[in-house]
Structures are given as structure tokens and as C-alpha cells.
Design a protein around this motif. Structure first.
Motif, PDB file in Angstrom:
ATOM      1  N   UNK A 102      35.419 -73.573   8.139  1.00 30.39           N
ATOM      2  CA  UNK A 102      34.687 -74.826   8.348  1.00 30.39           C
ATOM      3  C   UNK A 102      33.856 -74.864   7.609  1.00 30.39           C
ATOM      4  N   UNK A 103      32.422 -73.715   8.318  1.00 31.80           N
ATOM      5  CA  UNK A 103      30.976 -73.619   7.606  1.00 31.80           C
ATOM      6  C   UNK A 103      31.447 -73.282   6.365  1.00 31.80           C
ATOM      7  N   UNK A 104      32.653 -72.689   5.261  1.00 28.09           N
ATOM      8  CA  UNK A 104      31.848 -71.810   3.965  1.00 28.09           C
ATOM      9  C   UNK A 104      33.642 -72.925   3.330  1.00 28.09           C
ATOM     10  N   UNK A 105      33.803 -73.751   3.463  1.00 29.08           N
ATOM     11  CA  UNK A 105      35.642 -74.417   2.942  1.00 29.08           C
ATOM     12  C   UNK A 105      36.123 -74.175   2.127  1.00 29.08           C
ATOM     13  N   UNK A 106      35.257 -73.655   0.788  1.00 32.75           N
ATOM     14  CA  UNK A 106      36.201 -73.836  -0.169  1.00 32.75           C
ATOM     15  C   UNK A 106      35.649 -72.172  -0.869  1.00 32.75           C
ATOM     16  N   UNK A 107      35.135 -70.659   0.147  1.00 37.33           N
ATOM     17  CA  UNK A 107      35.258 -69.842  -0.269  1.00 37.33           C
ATOM     18  C   UNK A 107      36.305 -69.367   0.140  1.00 37.33           C
ATOM     19  N   UNK A 108      37.692 -69.594  -0.609  1.00 39.40           N
ATOM     20  CA  UNK A 108      39.192 -68.498  -0.106  1.00 39.40           C
ATOM     21  C   UNK A 108      38.899 -67.060  -0.287  1.00 39.40           C
ATOM     22  N   UNK A 171      26.397 -62.272   4.435  1.00 40.96           N
ATOM     23  CA  UNK A 171      26.310 -64.669   4.735  1.00 40.96           C
ATOM     24  C   UNK A 171      24.774 -64.848   4.929  1.00 40.96           C
ATOM     25  N   UNK A 172      24.575 -64.943   5.900  1.00 42.35           N
ATOM     26  CA  UNK A 172      22.976 -64.564   6.598  1.00 42.35           C
ATOM     27  C   UNK A 172      22.236 -64.380   6.257  1.00 42.35           C
ATOM     28  N   UNK A 173      21.872 -63.120   5.506  1.00 43.16           N
ATOM     29  CA  UNK A 173      21.258 -63.037   4.672  1.00 43.16           C
ATOM     30  C   UNK A 173      20.756 -63.683   3.261  1.00 43.16           C
ATOM     31  N   UNK A 179      21.072 -70.124  11.381  1.00 42.68           N
ATOM     32  CA  UNK A 179      21.138 -68.859  12.756  1.00 42.68           C
ATOM     33  C   UNK A 179      21.828 -69.125  13.570  1.00 42.68           C
ATOM     34  N   UNK A 180      21.928 -70.715  13.723  1.00 41.55           N
ATOM     35  CA  UNK A 180      23.109 -70.656  14.712  1.00 41.55           C
ATOM     36  C   UNK A 180      24.202 -71.315  14.311  1.00 41.55           C
TER      37      UNK A 180
END
Length: 305
Positions: A102-108, A171-173, A179-180
Motif C-alpha cells: 500500500x505504501x509503495x505500490x509500484x515497487x514490485x 527505505x527510511x534512510x 517516520x510514521x
């Protein structure tokens, strides 16, 4: 684990697979032998004033039944907790993958990469708990870049979780997660860590040996002397009644011993291979990957490992 369809109660009385009868047959045979000895020598030892009554056995039988009930409850609690932990594992891995999609839908490619780690985590945990070699499954599932590091680790399951955390942290870096959202995904990793620790706690903390030993000594002594208390009233019926009573106590003790380690491969243990197979199929289906691994089904003895 034995997976049986509903059957008539009368037919169920004759089920052999899944019962503990095969484990206690020898012990019941010894009880039959003691019954025969009690019948054969009854007249002889009666002349010496040796006579046992059922009164002390009635009192002792009640005490044994209570303590066997406590031990069975303790063992079954371990079984239930283990099953809840593996249920939590399935839910946490599904949720983590769904959130990532849901957060990164294109990153198959990323979805499949994370899925590999999640599937490997469950299979590695299964092998760790059963003390079997995980090399084949890890080689089949993990990216080749991670396989060598995980396989060389003395704690491969925890190493997989560590690498999975690194993937989420990168992914965060890179600024692709806030952050959430990072905290949301990290919470699911915490759940996997709790599952790992909970399973290790159950596997590494058996029921106290002294408690089991005292109970088994009492049960075996009870079953050994019981025919000598019954023979005065039952005579040639002594073996039948003695074996029936002994079967009750010995089967409770054997079942408690089996459930004490819910991660084993006996008939009443958890079907960890089938659970891992279900997790693998579920996560791959979420990624629309085909073909899915074949579904694990019970063998001809209704046994699901």
C-alpha cells in the motif's frame, strides 16, 4: 498432527493412528504380565498373610488423577501458546507485506524481495525448533546475496530478521518512508521478534524434570501393584480391569509428554511444515506470483507434518 474427518463414535474407538496406544503397548503388556503373576501366585502369598486391598489404591488413584490433570493442563497450555505464536507469525507477515504494497505500490521487485525474507523466516524458525537442517530451504528461498550470510550464522532465524530490518531501514534512510510509516512496519518486525522469542522460550524450557519423574514413578508403581489388589475380588478378570485402569493413567502421562514439546513431529504436535507452506502460498499469492507451491495435505494415515 492428525487431521481426521468426522466419523462415527464407534469407529473412532478403534483408531490407532493419532492415539498414544502405540507408545504404551509395551507398558500395558507388562501390566498384563503382572496380572498373570498375581493370579498364579495368589494362593501362595496369601498363606503368608500378604494381602493388598483396593482402599489405598482408590486414594492414590484420585491423587494421581489430579496431578496428571495439572500436568496435562500445563502441557496443553504450551501447545496452545505455540499455536497462537504461529498464528501471530502468519498475521504479522501478511500485514507487513500488505502495508508495504500500500505504501509503495509500484515497487514490485521490492515486494518480492521482502517476501523472500518473510518466507525464509518462517521456514528457518521451523527448522530451528525441530533441530533440522535449513540449508535446502534457505537456498531455495533467500536471495543468493543473503544466503551465505544467513547460512553461516549460528542463529539464522534471527539473522534473517536483522536483514529484514536493514531492508526496511534503508527505505527510511532513502526518504521513501516517513517516520510514521516506518514505525508501522517496524512494529510488525517487533511482532516477529516476539514470536521468535516465544517459540525459543517454549522449546528451551521444558516442564521441570523432577515433577515429571515423581509423577511417572508414582504412576508406574501404581500400575505394577494394582493387579495384586484386584486379584482377590476379580480373579481371572484381573488383567482386563487392571489394563483398563492402567491405560487411563499411562495414556494421560504419554499424551502430556507428547504435548510438552509442541514443535516435534509426533502425531499430536503442530504441523509446522504445513503452516510454513500455507504462509509461503499466502504471501506469494499476494504478489501474484505463479505457480504457487503445492498445498501440503495429510498422508494416507491422516498425518500432517
Amino acid at each position: 498432527m492428525i487431521i481426521r474427518p468426522n466419523q462415527h463414535w464407534f469407529l473412532r474407538l478403534f483408531d490407532w493412528r493419532g492415539s498414544v496406544l502405540s507408545k504404551i503397548t509395551f507398558r500395558l503388556g507388562l501390566n498384563v504380565l503382572m496380572s498373570i503373576i498375581a493370579i498364579a501366585f495368589y494362593q501362595w502369598y496369601e498363606q503368608f498373610g500378604i494381602h493388598l486391598t483396593v482402599a489405598p489404591f482408590s486414594l492414590l488413584g484420585i491423587a494421581i488423577a489430579i496431578f496428571l490433570g495439572f500436568r496435562n493442563n500445563a502441557s496443553y497450555s504450551r501447545f496452545v501458546e505455540a499455536r497462537m505464536l504461529w498464528g501471530t507469525l502468519l498475521i504479522a507477515e501478511r500485514t507487513l507485506l500488505r502495508q508495504l504494497q500500500n505504501l509503495l505500490p509500484e515497487e514490485k521487485t521490492l515486494h518480492r524481495h521482502i517476501t523472500q525474507y518473510l518466507i525464509a523466516f518462517s521456514w528457518s524458525l521451523k527448522h530451528q525448533l525441530r533441530h533440522t537442517d535449513a540449508t535446502a530451504d534457505l537456498y531455495r528461498i533467500l536471495p543468493k546475496s543473503a544466503f551465505a550470510e544467513v547460512n553461516a550464522s549460528p542463529m539464522p532465524t534471527n539473522r534473517i530478521l536483522l536483514l529484514l530490518g536493514h531492508e526496511i531501514g534503508q527505505l527510511r534512510q532513502a526518504g521513501r518512508l516517513s517516520d510514521v510509516t516506518y514505525k508501522m512496519l517496524d512494529n510488525k518486525l517487533d511482532e516477529l521478534a516476539h514470536v521468535l522469542g516465544g517459540c525459543e522460550r517454549i522449546a528451551n524450557t521444558p516442564v521441570p524434570f523432577a515433577y515429571t519423574l515423581i509423577l511417572q514413578r508414582t504412576v508406574y508403581l501404581f500400575c505394577t501393584l494394582l493387579p495384586f489388589a484386584l486379584v482377590a475380588d476379580l480373579h481371572y478378570m484381573t488383567p482386563f480391569v487392571s489394563v483398563f485402569i492402567s491405560y487411563t493413567f499411562l495414556s494421560w502421562d504419554s499424551l502430556a509428554e507428547e504435548l510438552e514439546d509442541p514443535f516435534g513431529t509426533t502425531a499430536n504436535d503442530l504441523p509446522l511444515s504445513a503452516i510454513c507452506n500455507s504462509i509461503e502460498r499466502s504471501l506469494m499469492e499476494m504478489n501474484d506470483q505463479q505457480p504457487l507451491p503445492a498445498l501440503h495435505k495429510p498422508d494416507r494415515y491422516f498425518n500432517l507434518t
